[in-house]
Design an enzyme around this catalytic site. Structure first.
Site, PDB file in Angstrom:
ATOM      1  N   ASP A  51       0.839  -1.208   0.000  1.00  0.00           N
ATOM      2  CA  ASP A  51       0.000   0.000   0.000  1.00  0.00           C
ATOM      3  C   ASP A  51       0.872   1.255   0.000  1.00  0.00           C
ATOM      4  O   ASP A  51       0.355   2.374  -0.060  1.00  0.00           O
ATOM      5  CB  ASP A  51      -1.015  -0.012   1.148  1.00  0.00           C
ATOM      6  CG  ASP A  51      -0.368   0.013   2.510  1.00  0.00           C
ATOM      7  OD1 ASP A  51       0.873  -0.089   2.587  1.00  0.00           O
ATOM      8  OD2 ASP A  51      -1.095   0.129   3.511  1.00  0.00           O
ATOM      9  N   SER A  52       2.193   1.068   0.010  1.00  0.00           N
ATOM     10  CA  SER A  52       3.103   2.189  -0.257  1.00  0.00           C
ATOM     11  C   SER A  52       2.836   2.758  -1.651  1.00  0.00           C
ATOM     12  O   SER A  52       3.286   3.866  -1.968  1.00  0.00           O
ATOM     13  CB  SER A  52       4.573   1.737  -0.144  1.00  0.00           C
ATOM     14  OG  SER A  52       4.774   0.547  -0.885  1.00  0.00           O
ATOM     15  N   ASP A  90      -1.343  -6.269  -0.343  1.00  0.00           N
ATOM     16  CA  ASP A  90      -1.414  -5.565   0.940  1.00  0.00           C
ATOM     17  C   ASP A  90      -2.847  -5.073   1.157  1.00  0.00           C
ATOM     18  O   ASP A  90      -3.351  -4.266   0.365  1.00  0.00           O
ATOM     19  CB  ASP A  90      -0.474  -4.344   0.843  1.00  0.00           C
ATOM     20  CG  ASP A  90       0.223  -4.031   2.134  1.00  0.00           C
ATOM     21  OD1 ASP A  90      -0.029  -4.719   3.136  1.00  0.00           O
ATOM     22  OD2 ASP A  90       1.039  -3.097   2.128  1.00  0.00           O
ATOM     23  N   LYS A 120      -1.187  -9.476   3.004  1.00  0.00           N
ATOM     24  CA  LYS A 120      -0.498  -8.949   4.188  1.00  0.00           C
ATOM     25  C   LYS A 120      -1.443  -7.977   4.878  1.00  0.00           C
ATOM     26  O   LYS A 120      -2.190  -7.257   4.215  1.00  0.00           O
ATOM     27  CB  LYS A 120       0.792  -8.222   3.795  1.00  0.00           C
ATOM     28  CG  LYS A 120       1.521  -7.580   4.971  1.00  0.00           C
ATOM     29  CD  LYS A 120       2.905  -7.103   4.604  1.00  0.00           C
ATOM     30  CE  LYS A 120       2.930  -5.717   4.004  1.00  0.00           C
ATOM     31  NZ  LYS A 120       2.393  -4.667   4.900  1.00  0.00           N
ATOM     32  N   GLU A 122      -1.588  -5.303   8.646  1.00  0.00           N
ATOM     33  CA  GLU A 122      -0.765  -4.679   9.689  1.00  0.00           C
ATOM     34  C   GLU A 122      -1.354  -4.926  11.074  1.00  0.00           C
ATOM     35  O   GLU A 122      -2.567  -4.797  11.272  1.00  0.00           O
ATOM     36  CB  GLU A 122      -0.677  -3.162   9.446  1.00  0.00           C
ATOM     37  CG  GLU A 122       0.097  -2.810   8.194  1.00  0.00           C
ATOM     38  CD  GLU A 122       0.328  -1.307   8.036  1.00  0.00           C
ATOM     39  OE1 GLU A 122       0.002  -0.533   8.962  1.00  0.00           O
ATOM     40  OE2 GLU A 122       0.850  -0.916   6.976  1.00  0.00           O
ATOM     41  N   GLU A 189       9.138  -3.710  10.593  1.00  0.00           N
ATOM     42  CA  GLU A 189       9.504  -2.420   9.997  1.00  0.00           C
ATOM     43  C   GLU A 189      10.046  -1.444  11.044  1.00  0.00           C
ATOM     44  O   GLU A 189       9.414  -1.209  12.094  1.00  0.00           O
ATOM     45  CB  GLU A 189       8.278  -1.804   9.291  1.00  0.00           C
ATOM     46  CG  GLU A 189       8.603  -0.454   8.656  1.00  0.00           C
ATOM     47  CD  GLU A 189       7.627  -0.024   7.572  1.00  0.00           C
ATOM     48  OE1 GLU A 189       6.703  -0.789   7.235  1.00  0.00           O
ATOM     49  OE2 GLU A 189       7.817   1.094   7.057  1.00  0.00           O
TER      50      GLU A 189
END
Ligand code: KIV
Length: 287
Positions: A51-52, A90, A120, A122, A189
């Site tokens: 999602d960057s 993501d 993925k 978070e 991270e």
């Protein structure tokens, strides 16, 4: 290529074999077919449609702004270029946190509509329940601890985590919880290297670091950071392995110059037509 559930779990589990064999895992992000093909050519192990994308592709200030539809469109493009690497999507902010059912429905979109092998998400705590539900639905899940970019409302909140013993303990416990919930790998991270090493020792699945030092089982960086495509140097953990941004700017400036001076296009870039056909065309047009 859209594997069924047992295949997906088996492919994801191969990363565990790499950890056991002490073979470093290479993961990169990609957001389009060109990036995916470049990652394939470099024989990376995992391609993450991160999602960057919100920042490096779509120009949003934070990752909280990218939508599910935007992520799915990018992921489908990447799928067309990825052949052998594990493809991970993501889950974007706001599409999985509310309930297990929401997480499963979103994860299914990434697998069924965009061809991902895994997803993925978070965080831990309540998110461990989301992880279990998605895995039970036949979709492998990669966890993410330490700095969680989706928690940042403004870019200034993107800071290294786990600098105190208490915070670091929380990160270790989060990772252990995600391991127990069944994640096949965990991204760590922006935390101190010794803490990431402790995490790696305490979980049974591969850890993939970004700004987490060497005591992890693999490394991931954002595509645009690796290739030096951003104007700003980026966070401390970024190493630019090429200066593609400069090459892009030089190439575009040379194109603009060639157009303005008439040096482009040349005869070698131009299609022809026979004199006879051209005469006929003129006659048809009444010239
Ligand atoms: O979105 C992303 O690119 C990521 C990686 C940096 C791990 O989550």
């Amino acid at each position: 290529m859209n594997a069924d559930a047992p295949d997906r779990h088996a492919r994801a589990a191969q990363l565990g074999e790499m950890r056991r064999a002490s073979r470093p895992i290479v993961m990169v992000t990609a957001y389009d077919v060109a990036g995916a093909r470049a990652a394939e050519a470099a024989a990376v192990d995992v391609v993450l449609v991160g999602d960057s994308a919100a920042n490096v592709v779509l120009g949003y200030a934070t990752t909280r702004e990218v939508s599910l539809d935007e992520m799915l469109m990018l992921t489908r493009a990447v799928r067309r270029g990825v052949r052998t690497a594990l493809l991970v999507g993501d889950l974007p902010f706001g599409t999985y946190e509310a309930s297990d059912a929401q997480a499963v429905a979103t994860a299914r979109r990434f697998v069924d509509d965009a061809g991902c092998d895994a997803v993925k998400l978070e965080g831990a705590g309540e998110m461990a329940s989301r992880v279990r539900a998605v895995i039970a639905a036949g979709i492998p899940v990669m966890g993410h601890v330490g700095l969680l970019p989706q928690g940042a409302r403004v870019p200034d909140e993107l800071r290294a985590k786990g600098r105190s013993a208490q915070d670091a303990r929380r990160i270790v416990l989060d990772a252990v919880e995600l391991d127990r919930a069944g994640c096949f790998a965990i991204v760590i991270e922006a935390i101190a290297a010794p803490v990431a090493e402790l995490v790696t020792q305490r979980v049974g699945v591969p850890t993939i670091g970004i700004g987490a030092g060497r005591g992890v089982n693999g490394q991931v960086l954002v595509f645009h950071d690796i290739l030096g495509m951003a104007d700003a140097p980026g966070p401390r953990f970024v190493r630019r392995f090429a200066e593609v941004g400069g090459a892009m700017r030089d190439g575009l400036a040379a194109f603009a110059d060639a157009v303005r001076t008439g040096a482009f296009p040349g005869p070698e870039h131009t299609y022809g037509i026979t004199a006879d056909e051209l005469d006929q065309l003129r006659a048809l047009l009444g010239d």
